[in-house]
Design a protein around this motif. Structure first.
Motif, PDB file in Angstrom:
ATOM      1  N   ASN A 105       0.841  -1.384  -0.192  1.00  0.00           N
ATOM      2  CA  ASN A 105      -0.013  -0.135   0.016  1.00  0.00           C
ATOM      3  C   ASN A 105       0.875   1.282   0.204  1.00  0.00           C
ATOM      4  OD1 ASN A 105      -2.227  -1.628   0.127  1.00  0.00           O
ATOM      5  ND2 ASN A 105      -2.682  -1.250   2.303  1.00  0.00           N
ATOM      6  N   ASP A 106       2.018   1.179   0.759  1.00  0.00           N
ATOM      7  CA  ASP A 106       2.700   2.451   0.864  1.00  0.00           C
ATOM      8  C   ASP A 106       3.696   2.858  -0.217  1.00  0.00           C
ATOM      9  OD1 ASP A 106       3.854   4.840   2.141  1.00  0.00           O
ATOM     10  OD2 ASP A 106       4.816   3.744   3.671  1.00  0.00           O
ATOM     11  N   TRP A 107       4.482   1.467  -0.617  1.00  0.00           N
ATOM     12  CA  TRP A 107       5.554   1.594  -1.851  1.00  0.00           C
ATOM     13  C   TRP A 107       5.277   1.060  -3.019  1.00  0.00           C
ATOM     14  CZ3 TRP A 107      10.310   0.938   1.933  1.00  0.00           C
ATOM     15  CH2 TRP A 107      10.238   1.930   2.930  1.00  0.00           C
ATOM     16  N   GLY A 108       4.273   0.234  -3.177  1.00  0.00           N
ATOM     17  CA  GLY A 108       3.770  -0.566  -4.321  1.00  0.00           C
ATOM     18  C   GLY A 108       4.581  -1.825  -4.693  1.00  0.00           C
ATOM     19  N   ILE A 109       5.201  -2.414  -3.502  1.00  0.00           N
ATOM     20  CA  ILE A 109       6.012  -3.535  -3.597  1.00  0.00           C
ATOM     21  C   ILE A 109       5.603  -4.816  -3.204  1.00  0.00           C
ATOM     22  CG2 ILE A 109       8.276  -4.378  -2.751  1.00  0.00           C
ATOM     23  CD1 ILE A 109       9.497  -1.423  -2.995  1.00  0.00           C
ATOM     24  N   HIS A 110       5.717  -6.029  -3.988  1.00  0.00           N
ATOM     25  CA  HIS A 110       5.266  -7.174  -3.432  1.00  0.00           C
ATOM     26  C   HIS A 110       6.265  -7.847  -3.105  1.00  0.00           C
ATOM     27  CE1 HIS A 110       1.704  -6.585  -6.150  1.00  0.00           C
ATOM     28  NE2 HIS A 110       1.250  -7.444  -5.614  1.00  0.00           N
ATOM     29  N   GLY A 198      -1.216   3.895  10.735  1.00  0.00           N
ATOM     30  CA  GLY A 198      -1.695   4.269   9.730  1.00  0.00           C
ATOM     31  C   GLY A 198      -1.604   5.659   9.015  1.00  0.00           C
ATOM     32  N   TYR A 199      -0.498   6.209   9.279  1.00  0.00           N
ATOM     33  CA  TYR A 199      -0.134   7.549   8.916  1.00  0.00           C
ATOM     34  C   TYR A 199       0.280   7.551   7.471  1.00  0.00           C
ATOM     35  CZ  TYR A 199      -0.221   9.288  13.596  1.00  0.00           C
ATOM     36  OH  TYR A 199      -0.589   9.791  14.949  1.00  0.00           O
ATOM     37  N   LEU A 200      -0.182   8.590   6.802  1.00  0.00           N
ATOM     38  CA  LEU A 200       0.275   9.018   5.484  1.00  0.00           C
ATOM     39  C   LEU A 200       1.488   9.902   5.570  1.00  0.00           C
ATOM     40  CD1 LEU A 200      -0.415   8.436   2.402  1.00  0.00           C
ATOM     41  CD2 LEU A 200      -1.874  10.411   2.570  1.00  0.00           C
ATOM     42  N   PHE A 201       2.573   9.542   4.787  1.00  0.00           N
ATOM     43  CA  PHE A 201       3.692  10.438   4.711  1.00  0.00           C
ATOM     44  C   PHE A 201       4.678  10.066   3.372  1.00  0.00           C
ATOM     45  CE2 PHE A 201       4.235   6.423   7.114  1.00  0.00           C
ATOM     46  CZ  PHE A 201       5.478   5.667   6.476  1.00  0.00           C
ATOM     47  N   LEU A 211       6.340  10.486  -2.761  1.00  0.00           N
ATOM     48  CA  LEU A 211       5.169  10.646  -2.134  1.00  0.00           C
ATOM     49  C   LEU A 211       4.271   9.572  -2.902  1.00  0.00           C
ATOM     50  CD1 LEU A 211       4.391  14.236  -2.144  1.00  0.00           C
ATOM     51  CD2 LEU A 211       4.394  12.740  -0.059  1.00  0.00           C
ATOM     52  N   LEU A 212       3.474   8.670  -2.125  1.00  0.00           N
ATOM     53  CA  LEU A 212       2.165   7.878  -2.776  1.00  0.00           C
ATOM     54  C   LEU A 212       3.000   6.911  -3.775  1.00  0.00           C
ATOM     55  CD1 LEU A 212      -0.494  10.562  -3.070  1.00  0.00           C
ATOM     56  CD2 LEU A 212      -0.071   8.924  -1.200  1.00  0.00           C
ATOM     57  N   GLY A 214       2.902   3.748  -3.408  1.00  0.00           N
ATOM     58  CA  GLY A 214       1.786   2.580  -3.674  1.00  0.00           C
ATOM     59  C   GLY A 214       0.384   3.156  -3.658  1.00  0.00           C
ATOM     60  N   HIS A 215       0.228   4.266  -3.925  1.00  0.00           N
ATOM     61  CA  HIS A 215      -1.103   5.033  -3.856  1.00  0.00           C
ATOM     62  C   HIS A 215      -1.452   5.597  -2.573  1.00  0.00           C
ATOM     63  CE1 HIS A 215      -1.796   3.601  -7.836  1.00  0.00           C
ATOM     64  NE2 HIS A 215      -1.988   2.182  -7.401  1.00  0.00           N
ATOM     65  N   GLY A 216      -0.681   5.382  -1.616  1.00  0.00           N
ATOM     66  CA  GLY A 216      -1.277   5.384  -0.108  1.00  0.00           C
ATOM     67  C   GLY A 216      -1.857   4.511   0.831  1.00  0.00           C
ATOM     68  N   GLN A 217      -1.864   4.838   2.140  1.00  0.00           N
ATOM     69  CA  GLN A 217      -2.572   4.023   2.980  1.00  0.00           C
ATOM     70  C   GLN A 217      -3.471   4.952   3.831  1.00  0.00           C
ATOM     71  OE1 GLN A 217      -0.902   0.255   5.148  1.00  0.00           O
ATOM     72  NE2 GLN A 217      -0.655   1.929   6.553  1.00  0.00           N
ATOM     73  N   ALA A 218      -4.750   4.303   3.919  1.00  0.00           N
ATOM     74  CA  ALA A 218      -5.799   5.155   4.829  1.00  0.00           C
ATOM     75  C   ALA A 218      -5.491   4.865   6.297  1.00  0.00           C
ATOM     76  CB  ALA A 218      -7.096   4.967   4.333  1.00  0.00           C
TER      77      ALA A 218
END
Length: 262
Positions: A105-110, A198-201, A211-212, A214-218
């Motif tokens: 979610n944060d970095w788009g890495i599997h 759960g912070y967005l940074f 920034l974003l 992996g699209h970001g995490q709520a």
């Protein structure tokens, strides 16, 4: 919202999960059910041929690890190149729509287990392994980043993953550059703590800031793109609500298309 529409969405989602053997829960909130569905769809690795990119750091890790099963790695590279299913190498939790993958979610890495063996012939997932292979997938390219041990708690917030992407294929993450220095300047430990809360940074990696990725995490742990995709479905429903009264079967067919199930 029209109760008939909510029931129809729950019916479509339940049918989908049963066919794909994904663990799920139909929530009281249909919107939450939609968000969790899209969480899974984002984690799922689309079965398409991809260009294979292997980092210098991964090649060095392979060279320095005598116990590594090189044949298994080569087979993964070949499967990704040919458009064969890579999902059996994922964690079993990836097929649980209510389990969040904060690294993705944060970095788009599997992260992939590298075994080709299964506990039984009926199993979908391959056996778990100590070393994990970290990969960033796009629609047409698989960026194989590095191998790290599964039991290292700090691996999940290690900025070296982004550093490797930046140093090997800077164009692949260029659109996520912030264009300014982000403060505070978080280290790997800070990232892990804030992510778990759960912070967005954003992050700084050497001379770049991102920034974003992996699209970001709520704060709920859900991928922010999953929420946007769910909103797109509701927008479509609002624009075509009359269709359910005039032609329910056509409405259902078009709704399934909005859910990317066809």
């Amino acid at each position: 919202m029209n109760k008939e529409v909510e029931n129809l969405i729950n019916e479509i989602l339940s049918d989908f999960y049963l066919k794909t053997d994904v663990k799920y829960k139909i929530h009281n909130s249909v919107n939450l059910s939609l968000v969790r569905y899209f969480n899974f769809r984002l984690k799922y690795i689309a079965i398409v041929p991809r260009k294979i990119m292997i980092s210098k750091e991964l090649l060095k890790s392979i060279e320095n690890n005598n116990s590594l099963n090189i044949l298994s790695l080569i087979q993964i590279f070949n499967k990704a190149s040919k458009g064969l299913d890579i999902n059996p190498f994922q964690s079993k939790q990836s097929f649980n729509s209510n389990v969040h993958d904060s690294l993705f979610n944060d970095w788009g890495i599997h992260h992939l287990h590298i075994s080709h063996e299964k506990a039984t012939d009926q199993d979908f997932f391959n056996r778990r392994t100590g070393p994990l292979l970290f990969v960033r997938f796009t629609n047409d390219t698989a960026y194989f980043i590095d191998i790290k041990p599964h039991n290292d708690k700090n691996v999940w917030s290690n900025r070296d993953f982004i550093r490797i992407l930046k140093n090997n294929w800077p164009e692949s993450i260029e659109r996520f550059e912030a264009g300014f220095r982000i403060y505070p300047d978080l280290d790997d430990s800070d990232i892990g703590i804030l992510r778990n809360k759960g912070y967005l940074f954003g992050i700084n990696v050497d001379d770049k800031s991102y920034l974003l990725l992996g699209h970001g995490q709520a704060t709920s742990g859900d991928n922010m793109m999953a929420s946007r995709l769910a909103n797109n479905v509701w927008r479509w429903v609002g624009e075509h609500i009359d269709l359910i009264q005039n032609n329910k079967s056509l409405f259902k067919k078009k709704l399934i298309e909005q859910l990317y199930m066809n």
